[in-house]
Write a protein that holds these residues in place. Structure first.
Motif, mmCIF file in Angstrom:
data_model
loop_
_atom_site.group_PDB
_atom_site.id
_atom_site.type_symbol
_atom_site.label_atom_id
_atom_site.label_comp_id
_atom_site.label_asym_id
_atom_site.label_seq_id
_atom_site.Cartn_x
_atom_site.Cartn_y
_atom_site.Cartn_z
ATOM 1 N N VAL A 10 0.759 -1.556 0.108
ATOM 2 C CA VAL A 10 0.313 -0.441 -0.009
ATOM 3 C C VAL A 10 0.558 1.104 0.677
ATOM 4 C CG1 VAL A 10 -2.104 1.276 1.401
ATOM 5 C CG2 VAL A 10 -1.757 -0.970 1.234
ATOM 6 N N LEU A 11 2.049 1.197 1.096
ATOM 7 C CA LEU A 11 2.738 2.220 0.744
ATOM 8 C C LEU A 11 3.509 2.706 -0.891
ATOM 9 C CD1 LEU A 11 4.128 2.094 4.294
ATOM 10 C CD2 LEU A 11 2.309 3.777 3.354
ATOM 11 N N LEU A 13 2.455 1.465 -3.760
ATOM 12 C CA LEU A 13 1.755 2.014 -4.249
ATOM 13 C C LEU A 13 1.373 3.628 -3.844
ATOM 14 C CD1 LEU A 13 -0.227 1.475 -6.764
ATOM 15 C CD2 LEU A 13 -2.149 1.289 -5.115
ATOM 16 N N THR A 14 0.665 4.333 -2.873
ATOM 17 C CA THR A 14 0.921 5.616 -2.771
ATOM 18 C C THR A 14 1.886 6.284 -2.788
ATOM 19 O OG1 THR A 14 -0.631 4.555 -0.798
ATOM 20 C CG2 THR A 14 -0.003 6.792 -0.731
ATOM 21 N N GLY A 15 3.190 5.642 -2.602
ATOM 22 C CA GLY A 15 4.233 6.880 -3.235
ATOM 23 C C GLY A 15 4.739 6.779 -4.599
ATOM 24 N N LEU A 17 1.851 6.647 -6.720
ATOM 25 C CA LEU A 17 1.147 7.175 -7.761
ATOM 26 C C LEU A 17 0.700 9.156 -7.063
ATOM 27 C CD1 LEU A 17 -2.199 5.670 -6.352
ATOM 28 C CD2 LEU A 17 -1.487 6.084 -8.464
ATOM 29 N N LEU A 18 2.128 9.385 -5.710
ATOM 30 C CA LEU A 18 2.445 10.678 -5.637
ATOM 31 C C LEU A 18 3.359 10.851 -6.601
ATOM 32 C CD1 LEU A 18 2.555 13.064 -3.359
ATOM 33 C CD2 LEU A 18 3.759 11.943 -1.653
#
Length: 58
Positions: A10-11, A13-15, A17-18
């Motif tokens: 999750v981290l 993927l979030t990173g 996208l950011l």
């Protein structure tokens, strides 16, 4: 261990996208800067040509 792997996924993927969002914004700023520089360059060349034409006639 599975929870840790899920959190890391999750981290990541979030990173990702950011990073993609920041890259898109950065590219937009670069494109805006290049367009602005191009407009000012054309304007400066036009002013220089007009100045040369005016001083030549005088």
């Amino acid at each position: 261990m599975a929870v840790f792997a899920c959190i890391m996924a999750v981290l990541a993927l979030t990173g990702g996208l950011l990073l993609a969002a920041l890259s898109a914004q950065w590219l937009a700023w670069v494109r805006w800067g290049l367009e602005t520089a191009g407009i000012f360059t054309v304007f400066a060349l036009a002013c220089a040509l007009v100045f040369r034409w005016v001083t030549r006639r005088g």
